[in-house]
Structure formats: C-alpha cells, structure tokens
Design an enzyme around this catalytic site. Structure first.
Site, PDB file in Angstrom:
ATOM      1  N   THR A 219     -68.220  60.698  27.594  1.00 35.54           N
ATOM      2  CA  THR A 219     -68.508  62.033  27.048  1.00 35.54           C
ATOM      3  C   THR A 219     -69.981  62.391  27.253  1.00 35.54           C
ATOM      4  O   THR A 219     -70.310  63.525  27.621  1.00 35.54           O
ATOM      5  CB  THR A 219     -68.125  62.112  25.560  1.00 35.54           C
ATOM      6  OG1 THR A 219     -66.738  61.778  25.456  1.00 35.54           O
ATOM      7  CG2 THR A 219     -68.335  63.502  24.995  1.00 35.54           C
TER       8      THR A 219
ATOM      9  N   GLU B 261     -68.738  60.561  15.602  1.00 33.98           N
ATOM     10  CA  GLU B 261     -68.781  61.022  16.992  1.00 33.98           C
ATOM     11  C   GLU B 261     -70.066  60.609  17.704  1.00 33.98           C
ATOM     12  O   GLU B 261     -70.109  60.528  18.922  1.00 33.98           O
ATOM     13  CB  GLU B 261     -68.618  62.546  17.081  1.00 33.98           C
ATOM     14  CG  GLU B 261     -67.230  63.045  16.743  1.00 33.98           C
ATOM     15  CD  GLU B 261     -66.174  62.623  17.737  1.00 33.98           C
ATOM     16  OE1 GLU B 261     -66.015  61.404  17.940  1.00 33.98           O
ATOM     17  OE2 GLU B 261     -65.498  63.478  18.307  1.00 33.98           O
TER      18      GLU B 261
HETATM   19  N1  HSE Z   1     -66.829  69.543  23.010  1.00 32.62           N
HETATM   20  C1  HSE Z   1     -66.991  68.189  23.434  1.00 32.62           C
HETATM   21  C2  HSE Z   1     -67.335  68.165  24.908  1.00 32.62           C
HETATM   22  C3  HSE Z   1     -65.736  67.413  23.187  1.00 32.62           C
HETATM   23  O1  HSE Z   1     -66.663  68.866  25.662  1.00 32.62           O
HETATM   24  O2  HSE Z   1     -68.274  67.463  25.305  1.00 32.62           O
HETATM   25  C4  HSE Z   1     -65.869  65.962  23.564  1.00 32.62           C
HETATM   26  O3  HSE Z   1     -64.925  65.209  22.886  1.00 32.62           O
END
Ligand code: HSE
Length: 308
Positions: A178, A122
């Site tokens: 993200t 990730e």
């Molecule tokens: N929890 C993470 C976010 C998930 O919301 O940034 C991203 O894939």
C-alpha cells in the site's frame, strides 16, 4: 467484512463493505498480562503475530492503554480475507478488535471513536492512518469520509440490486504494497482532473442516495489515482474491458490493488460471469487469478458473547 476503498473517484474518502469474504476474530480476557495473537486461515503465515506489528494487536494495545483495561488479552484471527490484495484485510481484523473490546468492556464508544481507534492499525500496513476501509468495515454499506480531522462520516445503504465482482491476480505483492501504491501518486493535479473526479464522486454518492446501480457503476471513473496505479496491475486494461463486455456498469482498482472491482446491476448481468471475464483478463496477461461474485454487506457483527 472485507471492504473496497476508493471506488474510483473517492480516494481515501469512499469505502464499501462486502458481504463476502470476512475475517472472524475471537477475543478472550485473561489473567496473564499482555497481548497474545494467533492467526489462522488464508495466508496466515504471512501475517505477523507480534502485537506491535499486527493491525489488530496495535488497536488492542492502544485501547488497553487508553481505557486502562487491566487484563491480558488473547486474540485469535481466522483470516477469510486474502491479505494484501486491496480488500481491506488488515482493516477488518483491526475493526473487529475495536468493536469487540467496546462490547466486552462496555465502553459505549461512538461509531466515530471506534473508526478512529481501528484506523490506528492501518499505520502498520499502509504507513498512514487512512480510514476508508475501517469506516466501511465498522459501519457497513457505503461510507463517505467527509473529513478526517475531525472525523466526519456519511453512511448510506447500497441498492438491493447491486452486485459486485472481484478478481485479483496471483502475483507476489511486496511487503509494503500500500505504501508503494501511495508513493506513485501525483502530488499536483491539473484542475480539469479535479473537476472530473469531483463530478464522478458527487454522481456516485447520488447513485447510492437514490439507489441507482447504473449511476454508481458509471461514476466509477478516476483520472487521478487509477492511471498512476494501473501499471502496478498486470492485465489492468483487459480486465476492465472484459468486465464491461460481460455487462458490468463500472470497473476500477479495489483500494490500493491488485484486486479489481466491478459494479453489476443484478437485473442486467450476472456478477459471476463478470468475475469470470475478469479472471480471463488476468490470464491474458499471464496470471492465474481468484475471482468471485459478492454484494455490499453489513458492518462488523458480534457473532457470540460469553461470560467466563
Ligand atoms: N485509500 C487507500 C489507498 C486504501 O488507496 O491507498 C488502501 O487500503
């Protein structure tokens, strides 16, 4: 499987595995040293095949080193999950590699360890080792990440009458989508917001524990992360209103977006109709959208295992 992270109040804590869509990953040991990656399927050209820039490659390199796997590896990734839409696409490929190598080399790793390894991937896509998507992909159903260090998870089944509708607009998402969606989040929050989110998060977990779809949907309220990210999603408000009008019991952003996710009680409404209403919501903001109905699903499964 694809996954939806956060589910509203559970930022970086909740994850839900979806029955559809999914990636398929084929791992083959080879005498040629190194890791080779091929990506096929949905938007394959947008995904790096460099082992140090691909989430699956990062996990494979890491595991090769940690477990001294003295073999080369070929990884074929068939994308069934649209990348960069907030549906855990990178987590799915990374988790498949962690589960697959565990099986291939008889490593006997615990689920916790597999999740920690898959989370290494990730970093490549989000810049942080958040594990909400990978834990749901690995375990299936609904996962609560109680703590990151040490990793502690609670895994619950989803109710049988829970359906899910998903829609995402056809917009160009920036390469570090993200990371950008994380950069807009507040660093400080008022105590009232903490109280509301904890209340909803606790109620949602209760909903999964007792199998109450309406409670799960109604608890999908988030006063911290969603308001900060809403402006990144065109038509956010209309999509939400349309889904609720079509009978959804709750709507929120899926992960870091731009997908939106609705929870539907199969006994009361049709997830296909809700998905269509969400698509219309995006259209009203000038964006075509992909929308589909699905439901909670199981975790990574080994489809085939062959000795060479
Ligand atoms: N929890 C993470 C976010 C998930 O919301 O940034 C991203 O894939």
């Amino acid at each position: 499987p694809a996954t939806s992270a956060n589910l509203g109040p559970g930022f970086d804590v909740f994850g839900l595995a979806l029955e559809y869509p999914a990636d398929k990953v084929t791992l083959t040991a080879s005498s040629e040293p190194g890791i080779r990656i091929r990506v096929k399927g949905l938007q394959a050209k947008t995904i790096s095949t460099a082992p140090n820039r691909n989430t699956a490659g990062i996990v494979a390199s890491h595991m090769s080193r940690e477990f001294s796997l003295k073999t080369g590896l070929s990884i074929i990734i068939e994308k069934g999950i649209w990348p960069s839409k907030g549906l855990g696409s990178s987590a799915a490929s990374a988790s498949a590699v962690a589960v697959g190598l565990n099986e291939m080399f008889g490593l006997n790793l615990t689920l916790d360890k597999i999740v920690r390894l898959a989370a290494k991937g990730e970093v490549a896509s989000a810049g942080s080792e958040h594990a909400d998507n990978v834990s749901a992909t690995v375990c299936g159903g609904f996962v609560v990440l109680r703590s990151y260090n040490p990793l502690s998870m609670v895994n619950l089944k989803a109710p049988a009458d829970m359906d899910v509708s998903v829609a995402f607009p056809h917009m160009i998402t920036p390469p570090h989508k993200t990371a950008i969606a994380r950069s807009v989040l507040p660093h400080m929050i008022p105590i009232e917001h903490l109280v509301r989110n904890v209340g909803n998060a606790a109620a949602m977990v209760s909903g999964f524990a007792v199998g109450n779809v309406d409670l799960i949907g109604e608890s999908m309220l988030d006063v911290v992360v969603e308001p900060a990210r809403a402006s990144l999603i065109p038509g956010f408000q209309r999509v939400k209103e349309n889904a609720l009008k079509a009978g959804a019991c709750g709507v929120t952003i899926s992960g870091a977006g731009p997908s939106m996710l609705a929870v539907v009680n199969r006994k009361k409404a049709s997830a296909a109709n809700v998905a269509e209403a969400m698509r219309e919501g995006f259209r009203s903001a000038g964006y075509e959208a992909t929308a589909f109905a699905t439901r909670p699903g199981r975790g990574v499964s080994i489809l085939e295992s062959k000795k060479q």
